[in-house]
Design an enzyme around this catalytic site. Sequence first.
Site, PDB file in Angstrom:
ATOM      1  N   HIS A 171       0.816  -1.220   0.000  1.00  0.00           N
ATOM      2  CA  HIS A 171       0.000   0.000   0.000  1.00  0.00           C
ATOM      3  C   HIS A 171       0.850   1.271   0.000  1.00  0.00           C
ATOM      4  O   HIS A 171       0.339   2.362   0.196  1.00  0.00           O
ATOM      5  CB  HIS A 171      -0.951   0.016   1.202  1.00  0.00           C
ATOM      6  CG  HIS A 171      -0.300  -0.386   2.487  1.00  0.00           C
ATOM      7  ND1 HIS A 171      -0.764  -1.418   3.260  1.00  0.00           N
ATOM      8  CD2 HIS A 171       0.795   0.088   3.125  1.00  0.00           C
ATOM      9  CE1 HIS A 171       0.016  -1.551   4.324  1.00  0.00           C
ATOM     10  NE2 HIS A 171       0.960  -0.649   4.267  1.00  0.00           N
ATOM     11  N   TYR A 258      17.224   2.128   2.989  1.00  0.00           N
ATOM     12  CA  TYR A 258      17.520   1.523   1.693  1.00  0.00           C
ATOM     13  C   TYR A 258      18.652   2.252   0.969  1.00  0.00           C
ATOM     14  O   TYR A 258      19.067   1.830  -0.110  1.00  0.00           O
ATOM     15  CB  TYR A 258      16.293   1.541   0.779  1.00  0.00           C
ATOM     16  CG  TYR A 258      15.046   0.964   1.399  1.00  0.00           C
ATOM     17  CD1 TYR A 258      15.114  -0.123   2.272  1.00  0.00           C
ATOM     18  CD2 TYR A 258      13.792   1.509   1.131  1.00  0.00           C
ATOM     19  CE1 TYR A 258      13.973  -0.642   2.843  1.00  0.00           C
ATOM     20  CE2 TYR A 258      12.645   0.985   1.697  1.00  0.00           C
ATOM     21  CZ  TYR A 258      12.742  -0.088   2.556  1.00  0.00           C
ATOM     22  OH  TYR A 258      11.604  -0.599   3.123  1.00  0.00           O
TER      23      TYR A 258
END
Length: 488
Positions: A171, A258
Amino acid sequence: MSFKIAIIGAGSVGFTKKLFTDILCVPEFTDIEFALTDVSEHNLQMIKAILDRIVEANRLPTRVTATTDRRKALEGARYVISCVRVGGLEAYADDIRIPLKYGIDQCVGDTICAGGILYGQRNIPVILDFCKDIREVAETNAKFLNYANPMAMNTWAAIEYGKVDTVGLCHGVQHGAEQIADVLGAKSRQELDYVCSGINHQTWFIDLRLNGRKIGKDELVAAFEAHPVYSRQEKLRIDVLKRFGVYSTESNGHLSEYLPWYRKRPDEITRWIDMSDWIHGETGGYLRYSTETRNWFETEYPQFLEAASQPIDPEKRSNEHASHILEALETNRVYRGHFNVRNDGVITNLPPDAIIESPGFVDRFGINMAAGITLPEACAATCIASINVQRMSVHASISGDIDLLKLAVLHDPLVGAVSTPEEVWQMVDEMVVAQAAWLPQYAHAVPAARERLSTSSVKTREWAGAARRNVRSIEELRAEKAALKQAG
């Protein structure tokens, strides 16, 4: 219509309830069966009681079954939804705790980085067991909808090695679009059109239109910097937007782990994150949130059961993809969403074997991806760094090759920014030994790893992280909720 949906990991109570009520918002779907399965009989019975109460309150013919026998739950299922967390919070705590000893400070640790890679090692053997059962006992050509993280690794393994029809669902795109609509002053989300493409948790809004008008970088930067909340909570995302020229789907905390630039030193971490909520970058934030949520549900279960007596309101159907995909496949009402699938040329400048997240359309013919998308070069470079880690991680999990696993962790962007090769080798040994109960493919490597740990000279430290908060008690949570209710 009458068909069967199996939900694996159904003890994820809040999410299972959301999927259940979303699906029952489709008028044609009331006469179907939900088969719940989980390793926890306790959690299964709690969620079954809630779903039974919903069925009863809404006077539906829907059938709900629950069993710890996974194959029984999958028998004849047309759709299989997975939301499992192998190892639960016990293993997850090690995903955060052990890397901290080596200076690696994660907010979530469920996608890549040291925690996400080990999470994938625990999940992939189980995912392949699911796929075997789907091939053998589910309805022919059953579709596997994976919600479990690490999304790309799990989906990669299911497609390449599990050989089942799989799509990964998340989502993040929807939540990012909601933010953009907010900062641009849209009266509703329907005024915003967008193309978002990349890989899961590193997806990029490469084309934005507000009521048909194209939104450029400068306008979007100015809108975010002027926002009274996001300008404070999303400092890192805004910085990436300025440098890359496009906005990332992922939260400040997710995105920070990340990349190799923002969590490499404690002073840098505190500079870029916001502590108003875990999702903005708190050390181990999602672990704390998950622990508090579990404790709250266990204590306040009667309230959850009582709330299940309310009528289902189709106006409150969520933007989770699952119910909309099923509706499109079964009724041919076309749905446009963003899906995790094998690339195979959909994104021109990412590898063909990668699991990408990109726009597609669903109808009775299946999921049809919009092909020929080219990412901005900086976005592609960032995605490729993660894809290389994901590929090695999947192959290590399949082969049980601990040396390949160490190489995967070594090549992770944040790990590489913080740790030396010697530290990485010892850290992986320590994580594999600590999580041996959930890593059967590495059983042969555990004795040697344990021996290496007993003679290692690599120094570690006990460190809570740059921005850690303690798990709040039920009393503290009650007081906070009461204060919010009074204020609002």
